[in-house]
Each structure stands twice: as structure tokens, then as C-alpha cells.
Design an enzyme around this catalytic site. Structure first.
Site, PDB file in Angstrom:
ATOM      1  N   SER A 191       0.807  -1.222   0.000  1.00  9.19           N
ATOM      2  CA  SER A 191       0.000   0.000   0.000  1.00  9.19           C
ATOM      3  C   SER A 191       0.839   1.270   0.000  1.00  9.19           C
ATOM      4  O   SER A 191       1.900   1.330   0.637  1.00  9.19           O
ATOM      5  CB  SER A 191      -0.893  -0.008   1.246  1.00  9.19           C
ATOM      6  OG  SER A 191      -1.429   1.265   1.475  1.00  9.19           O
ATOM      7  N   GLU A 211       0.151   3.638   1.723  1.00 14.11           N
ATOM      8  CA  GLU A 211       0.199   4.072   3.122  1.00 14.11           C
ATOM      9  C   GLU A 211       1.598   3.835   3.715  1.00 14.11           C
ATOM     10  O   GLU A 211       1.971   4.494   4.689  1.00 14.11           O
ATOM     11  CB  GLU A 211      -0.840   3.317   3.956  1.00 14.11           C
ATOM     12  CG  GLU A 211      -2.250   3.831   3.809  1.00 14.11           C
ATOM     13  CD  GLU A 211      -2.427   5.239   4.389  1.00 14.11           C
ATOM     14  OE1 GLU A 211      -2.258   5.389   5.593  1.00 14.11           O
ATOM     15  OE2 GLU A 211      -2.724   6.157   3.628  1.00 14.11           O
ATOM     16  N   TYR A 268      -1.879   0.100  10.698  1.00 15.66           N
ATOM     17  CA  TYR A 268      -2.141  -0.571   9.418  1.00 15.66           C
ATOM     18  C   TYR A 268      -0.905  -0.515   8.514  1.00 15.66           C
ATOM     19  O   TYR A 268      -0.475  -1.536   7.959  1.00 15.66           O
ATOM     20  CB  TYR A 268      -3.342   0.093   8.723  1.00 15.66           C
ATOM     21  CG  TYR A 268      -3.488  -0.286   7.266  1.00 15.66           C
ATOM     22  CD1 TYR A 268      -4.083  -1.479   6.887  1.00 15.66           C
ATOM     23  CD2 TYR A 268      -3.019   0.551   6.260  1.00 15.66           C
ATOM     24  CE1 TYR A 268      -4.208  -1.839   5.543  1.00 15.66           C
ATOM     25  CE2 TYR A 268      -3.141   0.212   4.914  1.00 15.66           C
ATOM     26  CZ  TYR A 268      -3.735  -0.986   4.566  1.00 15.66           C
ATOM     27  OH  TYR A 268      -3.848  -1.332   3.240  1.00 15.66           O
TER      28      TYR A 268
END
Ligand code: NDP
Ligand code: GDR
Length: 327
Positions: free
Chosen positions: A127, A129, A151
Site C-alpha cells: 500500500s 500508506e 495498518y
């Protein structure tokens, strides 16, 4: 007929990837975690009209024995690990579960593959992120990571486990560092779908206001249908590798609201409020991807614009609410 195994098959990407692989002639096996609400499980596959074409098999990423059993039974050629606790905001409330599913879950699957089916090709859903507090204005495969949530930290562990299995055991393991991608099948808790659903409800007189958090965050948004194609392309390469998948355009939440509300003739400023309790403990302020490598090596590029995607999402949410009103 090649066989693929998809974890996270009931999620947004799992549904679109299943559709793509069925069209390509694959036998599609999907890992399904048990739920007490079995009547709503598979809603997205049903929406795409493929629920009867995907073979759903019982298993869970945190249960290594279930993964081994599934691999032994189906002997898949390609394995796509999309299963995760994927909602960033929830990862502060359930950091250990997020670590177990999103991080260790990938390690469980990689180990099961190494033991049972080492020749299979593996895709890890990494990801953007992981870039978090970004170190470079445009992020590519060489940009250093700086995760900003439980996460993102779990995803980083899974990402490096994928790289490590590739380098240690010569496994065909690839990692797609995908930037945000959305669709009418996006979960309602994510900001884009929350906005398009809100637009539909306000337009139909079912609500007046939409409460959001940080309106100034910027995301590089693409369409899930384009992004699952990139996943598949990665596993068709002779050599495994890591790829950034992004559009190269970044937009604030505020601009997204403006586009979505104006599509139905409304001014977002009359309806959207920013609430402090919806802010995150730590924010990823801006993401902007550079997908040059995917374009050059995979021949991949996005085909659906942000405006086209917003139109599709708002139209589908309008239809959903009108159908409910008629029922
Ligand atoms: P979703 O949240 O829509 O789907 C997540 C899936 O994981 C669901 O099928 C869920 O099952 C399943 N799952 C959750 N816990 C477990 C478990 N313990 N064992 C097995 N399966 C489990 O995510 P998306 O489709 O949006 O994303 C797919 C993947 O890509 C995720 O890993 C996500 O983190 C990652 N990603 C997504 C991006 C995006 O913008 N969408 C961008 C970058 C990465 P259930 O239906 O039972 O809840
Ligand atoms: P993200 O997606 O955290 O980027 O993770 P999300 O849509 O949840 O948030 C995007 C940005 O919008 C801001 N925001 C809000 N977000 C939500 N959910 N709800 C709100 O009301 C709201 N108001 C403002 C957030 O603060 C954030 O800045 C998604 C997931 O799919 C991950 O699994 C994936 O890895 C990344 O995208 C890439």
C-alpha cells in the site's frame, strides 16, 4: 485451465479481480472467513453476477493450517493475497488484530506456499500508506517508507516478508504498492464512498448533512477495475518484482466533495461539515504516485479518470437508494 487462489475475495478488489480472472479463463478459488451473517457475505460478487462462478472455501489468514489445507486441495498456480484489516482508522483501535491479519497473515500464507506449493506465483497487496509522511514529492519504488498507522506498519512487515521470500527462497513473489483505488464496490467507511453515498442521500432528501474529518488530505485516486489488471500483469512477468500503481494526479478530499456534489447540482459547502472526532491520531497528508515502472515494464496505465469514477459511484449510490425507497 490455470487455478488462482484469492484471499480477501469478498472485498472490493477481490470481486473485481475474480471477474477479471474468470474472463481470462481461470478457475477462481476464494478464501472465505466464516461469518455469522452468511446471507450478506459475497454481496460484491453477487453484484458483479459472478457469485456462482467463484469457488468459496473456508479459511482464515491467521490460521496457518487452513491455508495449508486449501493449498494442498487446490494446488493454485497464482495466489493473490488481498485479505486484510484494511481500514486505516480502525487500526488504531485494533492494532494487534491488524498486525495479526494484515502483517502476520501474509507471513502465514508465504510460509504455507513455501511448504506446499513453492512454484506458485504470489501477489502481495502492499500500500501507498507505507510511504506515510512522504520523503519525496512523488513516490516510486525507490522512495523510503515512513508508515503513520498500525495498518501501514503491518503492511510494511508483509511487504518485506514478500521481498525476503523472493530473495531467500527464489519464490515468484511480487508486491504491488497500490495507491488508493475506489469504485461503487468500495466499503462505505472509506471517504470516497462515504461522500458518494452522502451525495445520493442528500439529493434524494434522505439526509441534509455529511460529517467528514480532514478535508485537506490529498490522495492519488484510481479505479479498482484498472488496478486489479496491474495485479494480474505482475504475475505474468518472467521475474517477480515490486511495482507502484498510481495515476500521478492528487486531489484533496474537499475537491472530491466539490466534484461529487456538483455532479447532482449541489454545493458541497451547504452540506459537508468537518468534525474533530473524525480526525486521525496521525495523518498521511498527501500521496502522489509515480507509476513509470509499471507503465514501462507491464504496459499498464489507468483508463478511467477521477471524474468518470465519481460519476459512476454517485449514479450507483443514487440507484441503490431509489431501489431501497421503492421497496
Ligand atoms: P476490503 O477491505 O474491501 O477487503 C478486505 C478483505 O479481506 C475482505 O474480503 C475481508 O473479508 C478479508 N479479510 C479480513 N480479515 C481476514 C482474515 N482474517 N482472513 C481472511 N480474509 C480476511 O479491501 P480492498 O479490496 O479495498 O483491498 C484489498 C487489499 O489491498 C487489502 O489488503 C488492502 O489493505 C490493500 N490495499 C487496498 C487499497 C485500496 O485503495 N483499496 C490500496 C492499497 C492496498 P470479510 O468480507 O469477511 O471482511
Ligand atoms: P486511506 O483511505 O486511509 O487512504 O486508506 P480513506 O478513504 O479511509 O481515507 C482517505 C483520507 O480521507 C480522510 N478523511 C476521511 N476518511 C474516512 N474514511 N472517513 C471520513 O469521514 C474522512 N474524512 C476525511 C482521511 O483522514 C484520509 O486522509 C485506503 C485503504 O483502502 C487502505 O487499505 C489502503 O492501503 C490505502 O487506501 C491506500
Amino acid at each position: 485451465m490455470p487455478t488462482c487462489l484469492i484471499t480477501g475475495v469478498t472485498g472490493q478488489d477481490g470481486a473485481y479481480l475474480s471477474q477479471l480472472l474468470l474472463q481470462q479463463g481461470y478457475r477462481v478459488v476464494g478464501l472465505l472467513r466464516r461469518s455469522a451473517s452468511s446471507d450478506v457475505v459475497g454481496e460484491r460478487l453477487r453484484w458483479l453476477g459472478i457469485i456462482d462462478d467463484v469457488e468459496l472455501v473456508d479459511g482464515n489468514l491467521v490460521d496457518l493450517s487452513s491455508l495449508i489445507r486449501v493449498l494442498q486441495t487446490y494446488q493454485p498456480d497464482e495466489i493473490y493475497n488481498l485479505g486484510a484489516q484494511s481500514f486505516v482508522a480502525a487500526s488504531w483501535n485494533q492494532p494487534l488484530l491488524t498486525g495479526q491479519v494484515t502483517g502476520l497473515g501474509a507471513a502465514n500464507l508465504l510460509e504455507a506456499i513455501r511448504i506446499v506449493r513453492p512454484e506458485a506465483r504470489y501477489y502481495q497487496a502492499s500500500s501507498s500508506e507505507m510511504f506515510g509522511r512522504v520523503r519525496e514529492p512523488r513516490q516510486n519504488e525507490a522512495t523510503p517508507f515512513y508508515p503513520r498507522s498500525p495498518y501501514a506498519i503491518a503492511k510494511l512487515y508483509a511487504h518485506w516478508m514478500t521481498v525476503n521470500h523472493r530473495e531467500s527462497f527464489a519464490m515468484h513473489a511480487s508486491s504491488g504498492i497500490l495507491f488508493n483505488h475506489e469504485s461503487p464496490l468500495r466499503g462505505i467507511e472509506f471517504v470516497t464512498r462515504k461522500v458518494t453515498d452522502g451525495v445520493a442521500r442528500i439529493k434524494l432528501g434522505l439526509a441534509k448533512e455529511l460529517a467528514l474529518g480532514n478535508l485537506e488530505a490529498q490522495r492519488d485516486w484510481g479505479h479498482a477495475r484498472d488496478y486489479v489488471r496491474a495485479m494480474w500483469l505482475m504475475l505474468q512477468q518472467d521475474k517477480p518484482d515490486d511495482y507502484v500503481v498510481a495515476t500521478g494526479r492528487t486531489t484533496t478530499i474537499r475537491e472530491f466533495c466539490q466534484l461529487a456534489f456538483s455532479y447532482v447540482g449541489l454545493d458541497y459547502r451547504d452540506h459537508v461539515v468537518s468534525r474533530r472526532d473524525l480526525l486521525r491520531p496521525a495523518e498521511v497528508d498527501v500521496l502522489l504516485g509515480d507509476a513509470s515502472k509499471a507503465r514501462e515494464r507491464l504496459g499498464w496505465q489507468p483508463t478511467i479518470t477521477l471524474e468518470e469514477m465519481i460519476t459512476e459511484m454517485v449514479e450507483v449510490d443514487l440507484t441503490r437508494h431509489r431501489t431501497r425507497l421503492r421497496a
